[in-house]
Motif scaffolding. Structure first.
Motif, short mmCIF file in Angstrom:
data_model
loop_
_atom_site.label_atom_id
_atom_site.label_comp_id
_atom_site.label_asym_id
_atom_site.label_seq_id
_atom_site.Cartn_x
_atom_site.Cartn_y
_atom_site.Cartn_z
N SER A 1 43.36 -62.44 -88.16
CA SER A 1 43.46 -63.86 -88.46
C SER A 1 44.93 -64.29 -88.53
O SER A 1 45.78 -63.58 -89.07
N ARG A 2 45.21 -65.48 -88.04
CA ARG A 2 46.57 -66.01 -88.08
C ARG A 2 46.97 -66.42 -89.50
O ARG A 2 48.12 -66.79 -89.74
N GLU A 3 46.04 -66.34 -90.44
CA GLU A 3 46.37 -66.58 -91.85
C GLU A 3 46.93 -65.34 -92.52
O GLU A 3 47.36 -65.39 -93.68
N ARG A 4 46.93 -64.21 -91.82
CA ARG A 4 47.45 -62.98 -92.36
C ARG A 4 48.91 -62.78 -91.93
O ARG A 4 49.34 -63.32 -90.90
N PRO A 5 49.71 -62.01 -92.68
CA PRO A 5 51.13 -61.84 -92.37
C PRO A 5 51.36 -61.21 -91.00
O PRO A 5 50.77 -60.17 -90.67
N LEU A 6 52.22 -61.82 -90.22
CA LEU A 6 52.49 -61.34 -88.87
C LEU A 6 53.55 -60.24 -88.83
O LEU A 6 53.40 -59.25 -88.09
N GLU A 7 54.60 -60.37 -89.61
CA GLU A 7 55.72 -59.43 -89.51
C GLU A 7 55.30 -57.98 -89.74
O GLU A 7 55.64 -57.11 -88.91
N PRO A 8 54.57 -57.65 -90.81
CA PRO A 8 54.16 -56.25 -90.96
C PRO A 8 53.20 -55.79 -89.86
O PRO A 8 53.22 -54.62 -89.47
N LEU A 9 52.39 -56.70 -89.36
CA LEU A 9 51.48 -56.35 -88.27
C LEU A 9 52.26 -55.97 -87.02
O LEU A 9 51.96 -54.95 -86.37
#
Length: 228
Positions: free
Chosen positions: A118-126
């Motif tokens: 989901s785009r509501e989750r943090p992107l950087e750690p992903l």
């Protein structure tokens, strides 16, 4: 000899209603009447575009999961392995995050080659975890797709074109996202709907004034009237 060119169509943001989720039903009849191959090229899991083809009543020619799965009408080809993406998801969860789709996770349940977050989750750690596994994260505007770097929609379109027997340069594509850029690069004519992201807008031959299915319908009408 057909009078219509082959079509390559994305789903989300391209065949959907302007006001939100869901296929715009006005797209069904023009596609059913189209007398050339129609390729559905999407980031969705494989069953979704197959179901769409069934519902519309057109042959199943599908590029799913951003090129990870290609169905030529008589065989299914997997161009990536989900194992690495699954490992990324497990590390992401271990870091304290979930994928954002709830316990049943119907977004990923039937995916074969990638995973969506989901785009509501943090992107950087992903992105950091994906890079450790030599994978990329593609933001389609609807989800973050964790995928192998190699497969893309354009390669899938080439595979189907070769099997079905049409020249991709004769095809017309409509899309809205960065994952449609590879498709735009292999077809002869490409349209980005008005809601398209910057990558798609820059790669398309033309940016339509109408968004979502409104734009796709306008493009198809112009193509049929030879106004491209």
């Amino acid at each position: 000899m057909t009078s219509d060119p082959p079509l390559v169509l994305d789903i989300d943001g391209t065949l959907t209603r302007t006001e939100g989720w869901g296929i715009d039903p006005r797209i069904f009849d023009p596609l059913l009447e189209w007398d050339a191959p129609i390729v559905i090229a999407t980031g969705k899991a494989f069953p979704y575009p197959i179901a769409l083809c069934h519902l519309v009543g057109v042959p199943e020619l599908v590029v799913a999961e951003n090129g990870g799965v290609v169905y030529t009408g008589d065989d299914v080809r997997f161009t990536a392995d989900r194992a690495a993406a699954q490992a990324v998801a497990e590390e992401y969860r271990a870091a304290g995050y979930d994928l954002g789709w709830g316990p049943e996770d119907t977004v990923n349940r039937w995916r074969e080659t990638e995973l969506a977050v989901s785009r509501e989750r943090p992107l950087e750690p992903l992105e950091a975890i994906a890079a450790d596994h030599d994978l990329e994260v593609v933001d389609t505007g609807y989800a973050y797709h964790v995928k192998d770097r190699a497969p893309n929609k354009g390669d899938g379109v080439r595979t189907i074109a070769d099997r079905v027997g049409f020249d991709p340069v004769e095809a017309v594509a409509v899309g809205d996202s960065t994952n449609d850029v590879s498709t735009f690069e292999v077809v002869g004519r490409s349209f980005a709907v008005a809601n398209a992201d910057e990558d798609a807008r820059e790669a398309a031959d033309e940016v339509l004034s109408e968004p979502h299915a409104e734009g796709t319908l306008a493009a198809l009408e112009r193509v049929r009237k030879r106004q491209v």
